[in-house]
Design an enzyme around this catalytic site. Structure first.
Site, PDB file in Angstrom:
ATOM      1  N   LYS A 187       0.831  -1.209   0.000  1.00 53.01           N
ATOM      2  CA  LYS A 187       0.000   0.000   0.000  1.00 53.01           C
ATOM      3  C   LYS A 187       0.870   1.265   0.000  1.00 53.01           C
ATOM      4  O   LYS A 187       1.829   1.374   0.749  1.00 53.01           O
ATOM      5  CB  LYS A 187      -0.923  -0.001   1.224  1.00 53.01           C
ATOM      6  CG  LYS A 187      -1.846  -1.217   1.268  1.00 53.01           C
ATOM      7  CD  LYS A 187      -2.818  -1.181   2.417  1.00 53.01           C
ATOM      8  CE  LYS A 187      -2.146  -1.301   3.771  1.00 53.01           C
ATOM      9  NZ  LYS A 187      -3.120  -1.484   4.859  1.00 53.01           N
ATOM     10  N   THR A 220      -7.830  10.015   7.785  1.00 56.68           N
ATOM     11  CA  THR A 220      -7.242   8.756   7.329  1.00 56.68           C
ATOM     12  C   THR A 220      -7.421   7.630   8.342  1.00 56.68           C
ATOM     13  O   THR A 220      -6.894   6.538   8.151  1.00 56.68           O
ATOM     14  CB  THR A 220      -5.744   8.951   7.066  1.00 56.68           C
ATOM     15  OG1 THR A 220      -5.112   9.429   8.268  1.00 56.68           O
ATOM     16  CG2 THR A 220      -5.500   9.958   5.952  1.00 56.68           C
ATOM     17  N   GLY A 222      -8.520   4.509  10.006  1.00 59.73           N
ATOM     18  CA  GLY A 222      -9.218   3.308   9.573  1.00 59.73           C
ATOM     19  C   GLY A 222      -9.070   2.971   8.110  1.00 59.73           C
ATOM     20  O   GLY A 222      -9.773   2.097   7.600  1.00 59.73           O
ATOM     21  N   THR A 223      -8.128   3.620   7.417  1.00 57.64           N
ATOM     22  CA  THR A 223      -7.956   3.364   5.985  1.00 57.64           C
ATOM     23  C   THR A 223      -7.606   1.903   5.713  1.00 57.64           C
ATOM     24  O   THR A 223      -8.173   1.261   4.831  1.00 57.64           O
ATOM     25  CB  THR A 223      -6.854   4.277   5.416  1.00 57.64           C
ATOM     26  OG1 THR A 223      -7.170   5.635   5.719  1.00 57.64           O
ATOM     27  CG2 THR A 223      -6.736   4.122   3.919  1.00 57.64           C
ATOM     28  N   GLY A 224      -6.654   1.354   6.491  1.00 59.72           N
ATOM     29  CA  GLY A 224      -6.240  -0.027   6.282  1.00 59.72           C
ATOM     30  C   GLY A 224      -7.346  -1.022   6.566  1.00 59.72           C
ATOM     31  O   GLY A 224      -7.531  -2.003   5.822  1.00 59.72           O
ATOM     32  N   CYS A 225      -8.090  -0.782   7.629  1.00 58.84           N
ATOM     33  CA  CYS A 225      -9.220  -1.665   7.967  1.00 58.84           C
ATOM     34  C   CYS A 225     -10.241  -1.684   6.832  1.00 58.84           C
ATOM     35  O   CYS A 225     -10.761  -2.744   6.456  1.00 58.84           O
ATOM     36  CB  CYS A 225      -9.907  -1.184   9.244  1.00 58.84           C
ATOM     37  SG  CYS A 225      -8.830  -1.008  10.682  1.00 58.84           S
TER      38      CYS A 225
END
Length: 531
Positions: A187, A220, A222-225
């Site tokens: 990412k 941003t 919680g972007t990965g979740c």
């Protein structure tokens, strides 16, 4: 559970049942709350098992209360004893004991898709995984289909320095993917620069990149979740990895762009997970367009026509007189809404996905083909023979432009079917030009000149040699098209000046219909599942 890149699932479910195993976030932006929102937004039904109760907000983590492995196991058993699970997303585990418990659970069940987001460090910098649990998480990486680490987490997994570029991240991921038999999504969100896309690295070393322009925002959290949960859902629905990653990346990009408007928290705020659904719901509203409902039945004086669609910008291409000035005034609010479209904003900054741009162009080619027939109909109905010749020339230019689109951008692809929006728009234009007063038909076709020219001029401000769509941006803002637009505005002015009160009112309505259809024509690519 497989040990290879997920492929298309022939037994695709319309609504896949996706289990998220993760910690909580009481402010709703990350963790299991974000997972549930993302799974729902991606078209799944969310099941959830809590691994830790996390006292956090947008400013950071305060406390982490881990759930004991017995309770975690009891939750997992309760789910699978009753529900057939189509996909699993694993987020925060927190401790070695929890990671082992989840690993044993995976060994006992053969899930079609398992995605692991190896949550180790929050965006705020707070550590969310015990150091002694890193080995357990690495062992878990060998037992899942896809892992989605950020660059900090990838560096921990690779036992290396954090990558400074997406290419370096891919280089770190390739040996891990080969060793573990697991697809790794690298990412780019934590990098700097214009590009913030993602790359899927398969066990065989092949890659699939999804480009995304960076958004200047602090929302941003919680972007990965969100990315991993949406990815798991699309994979569980049967999509192949590249298509699923593209869909999930687009969801995150839109949610990031809209996050600030939520006004949640004073730190790194959350994404607006449901922005896409609200946008699509608004697009599906079948209420009559308000400006048309407010239009008068007869018009004797152009001053009788007000701001029927609200405030909006003044045109770059000026009206040719009071009648065309009244048309612009009535529809300028619709033009403002057109400029605010996600499609137009992303086309302007170059972040529009190529698939959406190609969908738009394929429909534009079909539109021009049909539109040329509407212009040709005006040729015989024009009061002035010179005006008839001008409409005929424009009709031929449409066919030439349609052929050029196929040669330059669409590479000679066979004509695609008309979309519902394109069909409705062109059918409306044909009805207006074939069976109505000449002034009505002339007003109906005007937005394709005027609004296209205005959009082109606005977009030209963002044009540059490295813009991915520079050729298209140049085409609609060039001098020849602007001259044609001014001439069309003048022809409509003359037609309205010579028309009667009822014909003028109908011409206004048809102009407004076309203005709304122009808005919908631009917007449709962001609503198409094939784009």
């Amino acid at each position: 559970m497989t040990q290879s890149t997920p492929a298309s699932n022939p037994a695709r479910r319309a609504v896949p049942r996706v289990l998220t195993i993760a910690g909580t976030d009481p402010t709703g932006g990350a963790g299991i709350q974000a997972d549930i929102k993302a799974i729902t937004e991606a078209g799944g039904f969310a099941l959830s098992v809590v691994t830790a109760v996390v006292s956090q907000n947008t400013r950071g983590v305060r406390e982490v209360h881990g759930i004991d492995e017995h309770t975690i196991g009891a939750q997992l058993s309760a789910v699978v004893d009753d529900v057939e699970v189509d996909g699993v997303k694993i987020g925060m585990l927190g401790t070695a004991a929890t990671a082992r418990a989840v690993g044993e659970f995976l060994d006992e069940h053969d899930f079609p898709v398992v995605v692991l987001d190896p949550v180790m460090v929050a965006t705020s910098g707070d550590r969310l995984l015990d150091e002694d649990a890193e080995g357990e998480v690495i062992d878990l990486c060998r037992r899942v289909d896809v892992i989605t680490p950020n660059l900090k987490e990838l560096a921990v997994l690779a036992r290396a320095e954090q990558a400074g570029s997406l290419d370096e991240g891919v280089a770190q991921a390739k040996p891990l993917a080969a060793e573990w038999g697991t697809t790794i999504v690298v990412k780019g969100g934590h990098l700097t620069g214009r590009e913030a896309g993602n790359v899927a690295v398969a066990p065989d070393g092949s890659t699939r990149a999804v480009s995304a322009r960076r958004i200047d925002t602090t929302t941003t959290h919680g972007t990965g979740c969100t990315l991993s949960s949406a990815l798991a859902t699309r994979l569980a629905a049967g999509e192949e990895t590249g298509a699923a990653l593209e869909w999930a990346t687009r969801l995150v990009h839109e949610a990031l762009a809209a996050g600030e408007e939520l006004g949640v928290g004073k730190g790194n705020g959350p994404l607006d997970h449901s922005h896409r659904s609200r946008r699509l719901a608004a697009a599906a509203d079948t209420s009559p367009w308000p400006a048309i409902a407010a239009a008068p039945e007869e018009i004797d004086d152009p001053a009788e026509v007000g701001d029927l669609s609200g405030e909006g910008p003044e045109p770059h291409v000026l009206a040719a007189g009071p009648w065309t000035e009244a048309l612009w005034r009535a529809g300028r609010g619709v033009y403002r809404e057109t400029l605010e479209l996600q499609f137009i904003r992303q086309l302007a900054d170059g972040s529009l996905p190529e698939s959406q741009f190609r969908f738009y162009l394929s429909q534009d080619a079909r539109y021009l083909e049909e539109y040329s027939g509407a212009l040709a109909a005006l040729t015989a109905r024009a009061f002035d023979p010179a005006d008839g010749v001008a409409w005929a020339r424009s009709a031929q230019q449409c066919l030439d432009e349609e052929a050029e689109l196929h040669r330059t951008y669409l590479h000679g692809e066979t004509h695609v079917p008309l979309s519902p929006v394109t069909l409705a728009y062109t059918s409306s234009l044909k009805a207006a030009t074939l069976g109505r007063d000449y002034a009505v038909g002339a007003a109906a076709v005007l937005p394709c000149f005027w609004i296209y020219a205005e959009v082109g001029l606005d977009l030209a401000k963002n044009n540059s040699e490295d813009h991915p769509y520079t050729e298209w941006l140049s085409a609609y803002g060039d001098g020849e098209f602007l001259d044609d637009t001014r001439a069309a505005v003048e022809r409509v002015e003359r037609a309205l000046a010579g028309a009667g009160p009822k014909a003028r009112a109908e011409a206004l309505r048809q102009y407004l219909y076309a203005a709304y259809y122009e808005r919908e024509f631009f917007a449709q690519a962001t609503r198409a599942s094939v784009a």
